[in-house]
Scaffold this motif. Structure first.
Motif, short mmCIF file in Angstrom:
data_model
loop_
_atom_site.label_atom_id
_atom_site.label_comp_id
_atom_site.label_asym_id
_atom_site.label_seq_id
_atom_site.Cartn_x
_atom_site.Cartn_y
_atom_site.Cartn_z
N ASN A 740 0.87 -1.25 0.07
CA ASN A 740 0.03 0.05 -0.05
C ASN A 740 0.85 1.10 -0.20
O ASN A 740 0.68 2.37 -0.71
N ASP A 741 1.78 1.29 0.77
CA ASP A 741 2.89 2.44 0.86
C ASP A 741 3.39 2.74 -0.38
O ASP A 741 3.35 3.95 -0.84
N ALA A 742 4.09 1.69 -0.81
CA ALA A 742 4.49 1.76 -2.17
C ALA A 742 3.79 2.29 -3.31
O ALA A 742 4.00 3.29 -4.14
N PHE A 743 2.39 1.81 -3.41
CA PHE A 743 1.49 2.11 -4.12
C PHE A 743 0.94 3.66 -4.20
O PHE A 743 0.83 4.44 -5.08
N VAL A 744 0.71 4.03 -2.82
CA VAL A 744 0.43 5.27 -2.62
C VAL A 744 1.43 6.38 -3.00
O VAL A 744 1.38 7.47 -3.23
N ARG A 745 2.81 6.02 -2.38
CA ARG A 745 3.94 6.86 -2.79
C ARG A 745 4.10 7.04 -4.35
O ARG A 745 4.22 8.16 -4.67
N LYS A 746 3.95 6.06 -4.91
CA LYS A 746 3.97 6.13 -6.37
C LYS A 746 2.98 7.05 -6.91
O LYS A 746 3.36 7.79 -7.96
N ALA A 747 1.68 6.86 -6.62
CA ALA A 747 0.39 7.63 -7.09
C ALA A 747 0.83 9.15 -6.78
O ALA A 747 0.48 10.19 -7.40
N ILE A 748 1.37 9.42 -5.56
CA ILE A 748 1.38 10.86 -4.99
C ILE A 748 2.49 11.36 -5.87
O ILE A 748 2.54 12.44 -6.25
N GLY A 749 3.64 10.53 -6.33
CA GLY A 749 4.62 10.99 -7.06
C GLY A 749 4.05 11.45 -8.64
O GLY A 749 4.62 12.33 -9.08
N LEU A 750 3.45 10.56 -9.10
CA LEU A 750 2.93 10.98 -10.25
C LEU A 750 2.01 12.23 -10.45
O LEU A 750 2.19 13.07 -11.34
N VAL A 751 1.04 12.29 -9.27
CA VAL A 751 0.25 13.44 -9.17
C VAL A 751 1.20 14.89 -9.01
O VAL A 751 1.07 15.82 -9.74
N GLU A 752 2.18 14.63 -8.23
CA GLU A 752 3.34 15.97 -8.04
C GLU A 752 3.98 16.26 -9.31
O GLU A 752 4.35 17.33 -9.56
N GLN A 753 4.45 15.12 -10.04
CA GLN A 753 5.07 15.38 -11.27
C GLN A 753 4.47 16.18 -12.22
O GLN A 753 4.78 17.21 -12.83
N ASN A 754 3.13 15.92 -12.34
CA ASN A 754 2.08 16.84 -13.05
C ASN A 754 1.22 17.72 -12.16
O ASN A 754 0.11 17.89 -12.60
N MET A 755 1.66 18.29 -11.29
CA MET A 755 1.24 19.30 -10.47
C MET A 755 0.51 20.40 -11.35
O MET A 755 -0.28 21.09 -11.02
N ASP A 756 1.47 20.97 -12.24
CA ASP A 756 1.10 22.00 -12.70
C ASP A 756 0.22 22.10 -13.99
O ASP A 756 -0.06 22.84 -14.84
N VAL A 757 0.10 20.59 -14.18
CA VAL A 757 -1.03 20.34 -15.48
C VAL A 757 -2.50 20.30 -15.15
O VAL A 757 -2.65 19.34 -14.30
N ALA A 758 -3.23 21.49 -15.63
CA ALA A 758 -4.56 21.65 -15.00
C ALA A 758 -5.21 20.58 -15.39
O ALA A 758 -6.29 20.33 -14.94
#
Length: 845
Positions: A740-758
């Protein structure tokens, strides 16, 4: 000033008649205005002469007022620079000198109802002769009496009233001196009043009652030293002098015919015009003498009646005639004596006659094309010539007459040559004058420098170092000051020959006189014959032209009156911006030698240096084009051998209305209003746009919310339909904790990488995690109890909170950086998550 009768017949007058611009040749009266111009009344008109041209004042029948008490001939009075009164037999006229037009002499000038006569005294006070007391017309209660045996002399300016007895006779003249006013009556008696008290002081009779009819018709009074001169006419003519100190009379002249006018010169010299000629009286002892013939510069002898005489400010003598116009004389004008054909005996009148040269051998000899003459000077200025044979000539004279007149000198064909006292060599040619100061190249001079003509015939130096050159038209004097040359050209108006002069025909006699020979005779300039010129008056503004159109006084141009008064009375000029092509005309008032006038002028603000111009008429035209708006001052002075004072004329070219300060203020105000209006409109439009965008964003937010809710509902429905949710083990509910932690961290990382993409959506996140939407939904809800859209939104909001806490960025910038396309939507989501607006969170942070 005036020569005695022994030489009076040698006056040489210049005619100024209708051919020169005078309206007609019947001259009635002459006077001079304070500005220097001459006023000449003729039978047909009123002429004003500035030395260059005549102007005319035309009168109408309405301009003439009936004057029953005046039974004399032309009289003119001036009151300062404003008014001029003209009287003729029972007629009165008035001229406005500033506007140069006739006025209707109405009651406002007299302040009485009835006027018999009008006078202006020596102090320019106006006196009205009236049969009624001046106050009787104005006083309704107890008016002053007007006895039938009385009449009244009234001064309207100071309200002085003198009571006169009708038994005294007809009042004919009024004069004043030292606070007293003198009244001259037809009986020959003068009555003296004190001006301040209006009291009669004394009276004195010029002759006994038995002579009343001899002199009772007309009177002319002229002020002199110690008293007044008076001309009287009746059955006889007479001239009298009243001494205001001794209070007695002296008779100076009596004739059997009428005397016209009187001129007093130098205090004691009198000139009296009449039908028989001009009487000259010298009160210092010489007997009166009559000059019956007057000679013109052309040699014509006039016997016409002289109607009037006047002496101007420059000492010039003006005589008016009844049918020959004006005659003008000044001793500085006609400087040369001429000996023409009549002076030479035994010449053939049918052949050309030319004086070819002069020689001196004890006596003066003249060589002509009709023989040789020996000359002697008789009494006064009379020249005597005696023809002599060539065999009787002294050898020196024969050699002089045989000298060639034309020769080569330094490459020039010389017609004359002179080595002067300075060591300079002057060479006359057929085209100009050459001056050799050194052995180098000569300096050349032409008519443009001041020569009367470019063909030089003879050269000579006088005792004062001036060089004289005879030409094909007149004689030119060349004065030398240092290295500067000053040219003065003399023409037939100054007494030179009308034809051309002869090569080499020049001589200086033992007494310093200069002789110049030419066609039909020779000219003589006596030593010291150059009379000192009188000072010139300041040049007078005479006319204005704009774009070639002459501007007339009191006339409107482009809805503006440019000249309120006549040019001579104009002190400044104001012109519109498009009236900037101007011609200024000035008159030199040079009556003596107008053809020798030069001008210096400058328009301050345009001309850096003074300009110069020569004039053969005594007038100047200065032309300026395309003047910029601004203030200028035109300066001018004239020179005819004496230099006048500088005349100035301020000139203003107005700024066009669209360049004025007022217009600039209007422009600024209009710009401010326009800018303010534009800003206000922009603000309103922007506000409406923002409101519209907010409505659209709210609508989009509702649509997205509905879509996300629908998707979540579909995902939940799909999960329920696919089977029961697996239950984690008691020691590891759901997925293993590490997974779960790995999945959540990966999901969080993807969202943060595309943070400025509206537009980074759940669909994109599921693809990046290699999952379908349903699987993503199940895993996020199982791990975090959040839907994918809420997961993405919460990560964005957390990052936004950190950025707001750090400060340095606006809410709009933070919303864009964390991928929110709408600031209002961002604010709404942030407030739901953190319980306050982003702006408040920034302040709290």
């Amino acid at each position: 000033m005036w020569p005695r009768c022994s030489t009076a017949e040698k006056w040489l007058f210049t005619p100024v008649d209708a051919s020169a611009g005078l309206s007609d040749n019947q001259v009635r009266y002459i006077l001079q205005l304070n500005d220097g111009r001459m006023v000449i009344t003729t039978s047909g008109n009123l002429n004003i002469y500035n030395g260059s041209e005549f102007s005319y004042l035309h009168r109408q029948a309405r301009d003439v007022r009936f004057l029953p008490g005046y039974k004399g001939y032309y009289r003119m009075y001036t009151e300062g620079d404003t008014l001029m009164w003209i009287k003729d037999w029972q007629k009165l006229m008035l001229v406005d000198l500033r506007a140069e037009r006739f006025l209707i002499p109405g009651k406002s000038y007299f302040k009485v109802d009835s006027i018999l006569d009008l006078f202006v005294d020596s102090d320019q006070r106006r006196w009205i002769l009236t049969p009624r007391h001046p106050q009787s017309a104005r006083s309704q209660d107890n008016p002053p009496p007007s006895p039938p045996d009385r009449f009244f002399l009234y001064n309207p300016q100071s309200d002085i009233v003198l009571q006169l007895d009708r038994a005294w006779g007809e009042l004919q003249d009024v004069a004043s001196d030292e606070g007293k006013v003198y009244l001259f009556f037809s009986t020959g008696t003068v009555y003296c009043f004190a001006v301040s008290t209006a009291q009669l002081l004394y009276w004195s009779a010029a002759y006994p009652g038995s002579k009343h009819d001899w002199f009772d018709r007309t009177s002319l009074v002229v002020k002199g030293e110690k008293g007044f001169y008076q001309l009287r006419n009746g059955t006889r003519g007479g001239c009298f002098f009243f001494n205001t100190r001794s209070k007695d009379w002296q008779q100076l002249l009596q004739t059997g015919y009428a005397l016209n006018t009187l001129l007093v010169s130098d205090g004691n010299r009198l000139m009296i015009t009449s039908s028989r000629g001009v009487w000259v009286l010298d009160r210092e002892g010489a007997a009166p003498c009559l000059v019956s013939n007057l000679q013109t510069v052309t040699g014509e002898v006039l016997t016409t009646e002289i109607s009037t005489v006047f002496q101007d400010f420059q000492g010039g003598l003006w005589m008016g005639t009844y049918n020959r116009g004006l005659l003008y004389y000044h001793p500085a004008r006609f400087r040369f004596l001429n000996a023409g054909r009549p002076a030479f005996p035994e010449i053939d009148p049918l052949k050309d006659f030319q004086v070819l040269g002069f020689a001196r051998a004890g006596e003066l000899y003249l060589n002509t094309n009709q023989g040789v003459y020996k000359m002697t000077t008789g009494r006064g200025t009379k020249i005597q010539l005696e023809k002599t044979g060539s065999n009787q000539l002294p050898p020196d004279v024969r050699r002089e007459f045989s000298q060639p007149q034309r020769f080569l000198f330094r490459g020039l064909t010389a017609t004359a040559m002179l080595d002067d006292s300075r060591g300079w060599t002057w060479v006359g040619t057929m085209d100009g004058l050459a001056l050799f100061k050194t052995a180098g190249r000569p300096q050349l001079y032409y008519t443009s420098h001041g020569l009367g003509n470019n063909f030089i015939h003879a050269l000579i130096e006088d005792d004062d170092g001036n060089v004289w050159a005879s030409t094909s038209f007149g004689i030119t004097r060349i004065g030398v000051t240092g290295d500067a040359l000053h040219f003065t050209a003399y023409t037939p108006q100054d007494g030179t020959l009308a034809g051309e002069y002869s090569d080499g025909a020049v001589l200086k006699s033992d007494d310093g006189s200069l002789y110049f020979g030419g066609m039909n005779g020779f000219s003589v300039l006596k030593k010291n014959a150059e009379v000192l010129l009188p000072p010139l008056a300041k040049p007078l503004f005479a006319g204005l032209l704009i774009r070639g159109e002459r501007i007339l006084p009191s006339r409107s141009y482009d809805e503006r009156i440019i000249l309120e008064t006549a040019p001579a009375s104009t002190s400044s000029i104001v012109l519109a911006h498009d009236q900037n092509f101007i011609t200024l005309e000035f008159a030199s008032l040079n009556f003596v030698n107008p053809h020798q006038t030069t001008f210096r002028y400058q328009l301050a603000g345009v001309d850096r240096e003074w300009r110069t111009a020569s004039s053969h008429t005594g007038s100047l035209q200065a032309i300026y084009t395309n003047l910029e708006p601004g203030n200028y001052e035109f300066r001018v002075q004239s020179n005819n051998g004496t230099v006048s004072e500088v005349s100035t004329l301020p000139i203003t070219i107005l700024t066009p209305w669209w360049k004025t300060t007022f217009a600039l203020v209007c422009y600024i105000a209009a710009f401010i209003l326009l800018a303010g209006g534009s800003m206000l409109r922009y603000t309103k439009v922007a506000q409406r746009r923002r409101e519209q965008l907010q409505k659209e964003e709210m609508l989009l937010f509702r649509i997205r919310t509905l879509i996300e809710q629908r998707l979540e509902w579909e995902e939940e429905r799909t999960a329920l339909l696919s089977g029961p949710r697996p239950q984690p083990k008691a020691d590891m509910p759901g997925l293993a904790s590490g997974e779960n932690d790995a999945f959540v961290r990966k999901a969080i990382g993807l969202v943060e990488q595309n943070m400025d993409v509206a537009g980074y959506t759940v669909e994109q996140l599921s693809r990046d995690l290699c999952m379908d939407r349903t699987g993503l939904y199940r895993k996020l809800t199982a791990s975090l109890d959040q839907s994918p859209s809420a997961f993405i939104r919460n990560i964005r909001l957390q990052r936004a909170a950190r950025l707001l806490a750090q400060g340095g960025k606006s809410v709009t910038e933070v919303a864009e950086q964390v991928g929110f396309g709408s600031v209002s939507y961002f604010s709404k989501c942030f407030q739901e998550a953190y319980g306050c607006r982003p702006s408040e969170y920034t302040g709290n942070g």
